[in-house]
Design a protein around this motif. Structure first.
Motif, PDB file in Angstrom:
ATOM      1  N   UNK A   1       5.110   6.534   7.605  1.00  0.00           N
ATOM      2  CA  UNK A   1       6.143   7.362   6.976  1.00  0.00           C
ATOM      3  C   UNK A   1       5.411   8.025   5.830  1.00  0.00           C
ATOM      4  N   UNK A   2       5.227   9.335   5.911  1.00  0.00           N
ATOM      5  CA  UNK A   2       4.310  10.063   5.050  1.00  0.00           C
ATOM      6  C   UNK A   2       4.761  10.131   3.589  1.00  0.00           C
ATOM      7  N   UNK A   3       3.842   9.826   2.675  1.00  0.00           N
ATOM      8  CA  UNK A   3       4.050   9.949   1.228  1.00  0.00           C
ATOM      9  C   UNK A   3       2.990  10.923   0.700  1.00  0.00           C
ATOM     10  N   UNK A   4       3.272  12.243   0.821  1.00  0.00           N
ATOM     11  CA  UNK A   4       2.241  13.229   0.490  1.00  0.00           C
ATOM     12  C   UNK A   4       1.928  13.342  -0.993  1.00  0.00           C
ATOM     13  N   UNK A   5       2.917  13.082  -1.839  1.00  0.00           N
ATOM     14  CA  UNK A   5       2.706  13.254  -3.280  1.00  0.00           C
ATOM     15  C   UNK A   5       3.757  12.461  -4.062  1.00  0.00           C
ATOM     16  N   UNK A   6       3.372  11.971  -5.210  1.00  0.00           N
ATOM     17  CA  UNK A   6       4.293  11.295  -6.124  1.00  0.00           C
ATOM     18  C   UNK A   6       5.176  10.268  -5.412  1.00  0.00           C
ATOM     19  N   UNK A   7       6.510  10.422  -5.569  1.00  0.00           N
ATOM     20  CA  UNK A   7       7.455   9.428  -5.062  1.00  0.00           C
ATOM     21  C   UNK A   7       8.306  10.025  -3.945  1.00  0.00           C
ATOM     22  N   UNK A   8       7.668  10.882  -3.139  1.00  0.00           N
ATOM     23  CA  UNK A   8       8.382  11.624  -2.104  1.00  0.00           C
ATOM     24  C   UNK A   8       7.951  11.156  -0.728  1.00  0.00           C
ATOM     25  N   UNK A   9       8.926  10.991   0.158  1.00  0.00           N
ATOM     26  CA  UNK A   9       8.623  10.753   1.567  1.00  0.00           C
ATOM     27  C   UNK A   9       8.920  12.043   2.306  1.00  0.00           C
ATOM     28  N   UNK A  10       7.996  12.467   3.161  1.00  0.00           N
ATOM     29  CA  UNK A  10       8.189  13.710   3.902  1.00  0.00           C
ATOM     30  C   UNK A  10       7.650  13.570   5.323  1.00  0.00           C
ATOM     31  N   UNK A  11       8.546  13.246   6.215  1.00  0.00           N
ATOM     32  CA  UNK A  11       8.178  13.186   7.617  1.00  0.00           C
ATOM     33  C   UNK A  11       7.286  12.008   7.958  1.00  0.00           C
ATOM     34  N   UNK A  12       6.606  12.171   9.080  1.00  0.00           N
ATOM     35  CA  UNK A  12       5.788  11.105   9.629  1.00  0.00           C
ATOM     36  C   UNK A  12       4.421  11.650   9.995  1.00  0.00           C
ATOM     37  N   UNK A  13       3.438  10.769   9.966  1.00  0.00           N
ATOM     38  CA  UNK A  13       2.098  11.135  10.409  1.00  0.00           C
ATOM     39  C   UNK A  13       1.583  10.020  11.327  1.00  0.00           C
ATOM     40  N   UNK A  14       0.982  10.455  12.425  1.00  0.00           N
ATOM     41  CA  UNK A  14       0.361   9.523  13.357  1.00  0.00           C
ATOM     42  C   UNK A  14      -1.136   9.811  13.331  1.00  0.00           C
ATOM     43  N   UNK A  15      -1.911   8.772  13.030  1.00  0.00           N
ATOM     44  CA  UNK A  15      -3.359   8.927  12.889  1.00  0.00           C
ATOM     45  C   UNK A  15      -4.075   8.223  14.028  1.00  0.00           C
ATOM     46  N   UNK A  16      -5.100   8.877  14.563  1.00  0.00           N
ATOM     47  CA  UNK A  16      -5.934   8.203  15.558  1.00  0.00           C
ATOM     48  C   UNK A  16      -6.690   7.095  14.839  1.00  0.00           C
ATOM     49  N   UNK A  17      -6.627   5.919  15.403  1.00  0.00           N
ATOM     50  CA  UNK A  17      -7.179   4.713  14.793  1.00  0.00           C
ATOM     51  C   UNK A  17      -8.677   4.629  15.076  1.00  0.00           C
ATOM     52  N   UNK A  18      -9.444   5.572  14.490  1.00  0.00           N
ATOM     53  CA  UNK A  18     -10.893   5.500  14.643  1.00  0.00           C
ATOM     54  C   UNK A  18     -11.559   6.076  13.408  1.00  0.00           C
ATOM     55  N   UNK A  19     -12.759   5.611  13.148  1.00  0.00           N
ATOM     56  CA  UNK A  19     -13.551   6.053  11.992  1.00  0.00           C
ATOM     57  C   UNK A  19     -12.844   5.769  10.662  1.00  0.00           C
ATOM     58  N   UNK A  20     -12.065   4.692  10.613  1.00  0.00           N
ATOM     59  CA  UNK A  20     -11.407   4.322   9.354  1.00  0.00           C
ATOM     60  C   UNK A  20     -12.435   3.652   8.448  1.00  0.00           C
ATOM     61  N   UNK A  21     -12.535   4.184   7.242  1.00  0.00           N
ATOM     62  CA  UNK A  21     -13.453   3.631   6.257  1.00  0.00           C
ATOM     63  C   UNK A  21     -12.801   2.439   5.562  1.00  0.00           C
ATOM     64  N   UNK A  22     -11.566   2.652   5.078  1.00  0.00           N
ATOM     65  CA  UNK A  22     -10.888   1.599   4.326  1.00  0.00           C
ATOM     66  C   UNK A  22      -9.377   1.825   4.346  1.00  0.00           C
ATOM     67  N   UNK A  23      -8.639   0.721   4.296  1.00  0.00           N
ATOM     68  CA  UNK A  23      -7.195   0.751   4.100  1.00  0.00           C
ATOM     69  C   UNK A  23      -6.942   0.142   2.729  1.00  0.00           C
ATOM     70  N   UNK A  24      -6.323   0.929   1.835  1.00  0.00           N
ATOM     71  CA  UNK A  24      -6.099   0.491   0.456  1.00  0.00           C
ATOM     72  C   UNK A  24      -4.648   0.106   0.214  1.00  0.00           C
ATOM     73  N   UNK A  25      -4.475  -0.875  -0.637  1.00  0.00           N
ATOM     74  CA  UNK A  25      -3.162  -1.272  -1.139  1.00  0.00           C
ATOM     75  C   UNK A  25      -3.422  -1.799  -2.539  1.00  0.00           C
ATOM     76  N   UNK A  26      -3.177  -0.958  -3.570  1.00  0.00           N
ATOM     77  CA  UNK A  26      -3.468  -1.386  -4.939  1.00  0.00           C
ATOM     78  C   UNK A  26      -2.200  -1.371  -5.802  1.00  0.00           C
ATOM     79  N   UNK A  27      -2.356  -1.624  -7.095  1.00  0.00           N
ATOM     80  CA  UNK A  27      -1.212  -1.679  -8.016  1.00  0.00           C
ATOM     81  C   UNK A  27      -0.494  -0.339  -8.118  1.00  0.00           C
ATOM     82  N   UNK A  28      -1.238   0.753  -8.108  1.00  0.00           N
ATOM     83  CA  UNK A  28      -0.620   2.081  -8.170  1.00  0.00           C
ATOM     84  C   UNK A  28       0.268   2.318  -6.948  1.00  0.00           C
ATOM     85  N   UNK A  29      -0.226   1.944  -5.784  1.00  0.00           N
ATOM     86  CA  UNK A  29       0.565   2.111  -4.565  1.00  0.00           C
ATOM     87  C   UNK A  29       1.790   1.194  -4.591  1.00  0.00           C
TER      88      UNK A  29
END
Length: 170
Positions: free
Chosen positions: A36-64
Motif C-alpha cells: 500500500x503505497x506511501x509516496x510522501x509524508x503521511x499519505x497513502x496513495x494507491x498500490x505498488x507491486x514490485x518484482x521481488x528481485x535485486x533487493x538490496x535491503x528492506x528497512x523498518x526504522x523509528x522514522x517509519x
C-alpha cells in the motif's frame, strides 16, 4: 524474511534502481511484493507491486514506525480487501485489467512509466493501449514481460486520468 514486516510500513531499496519504495507490506510471493503505497509524508496513495528481485535491503526504522503511527491515527487501514493475487505477472495483470481497468508499469529505469489498459498478454509480450498525460489513449505499446519491475494501480494520478477518460467517452 518478509513475514515479520506484514502490515507494517517498510522501505525497499534495490541494487539496480535509484528509487526507494515505501509502503505497508500487504502480501508477497516468491516473485512479487504488494505494498500500500506511501509516496510522501503521511499519505497513502494507491498500490505498488514490485518484482521481488535485486533487493538490496528492506528497512523498518523509528522514522517509519512514527509515520506508520500517524497514518494509523488518521484512520487509514490496510485490510484483506487490498489483497490481490500476486502469483505471477499474468494473474496480476488479468486481475488489474478486470478490477481497475487502467494500471501503470515501469521497467528497471525509473525514468518513465507507462499507463494503459490491457490489450494482450502472453509469454513473449505485454501489449497495452497507452494512456497519455491528457487522458487520451494513444495506441499500442509492447513490453517484454520479464522486464516489468513495478506495477502501480489505484493511485490518485491514475484515477484522475480515468475520470478524464470516462468524461471523454460521454
Amino acid at each position: 524474511m518478509m513475514e515479520q514486516y506484514l502490515r507494517q510500513l517498510i522501505e525497499i531499496e534495490f541494487v539496480d534502481k535509484k528509487e526507494i519504495f515505501t509502503g505497508f507490506l500487504i502480501d508477497y510471493s516468491d516473485d512479487w511484493i504488494l505494498l500500500r503505497n506511501n509516496p510522501v509524508d503521511f499519505i497513502l496513495d494507491g498500490f505498488v507491486i514490485l518484482r521481488n528481485k535485486n533487493i538490496l535491503v528492506v528497512n523498518r526504522d523509528q522514522d517509519l514506525a512514527f509515520t506508520e503511527k500517524i497514518i494509523r491515527l488518521k484512520g487509514l487501514k490496510t485490510n484483506s480487501d487490498d489483497i490481490i493475487p500476486i502469483k505471477d505477472l499474468a494473474t496480476i495483470i488479468s486481475f488489474l485489467a478486470e478490477k481497475y481497468g487502467i494500471f501503470q508499469i515501469s521497467k528497471k529505469s525509473a525514468k518513465s512509466a507507462y499507463l494503459g489498459k490491457l490489450i494482450e498478454l502472453n509469454d513473449e509480450e505485454l501489449i497495452i493501449d497507452f494512456l497519455d498525460t491528457k487522458g487520451q489513449f494513444g495506441g499500442e505499446l509492447s513490453f517484454n514481460p520479464e522486464k516489468i519491475r513495478v506495477i502501480e494501480f489505484d493511485t490518485d494520478y491514475i484515477n484522475s486520468l480515468k475520470l478524464v477518460v470516462s468524461e471523454n467517452q460521454k
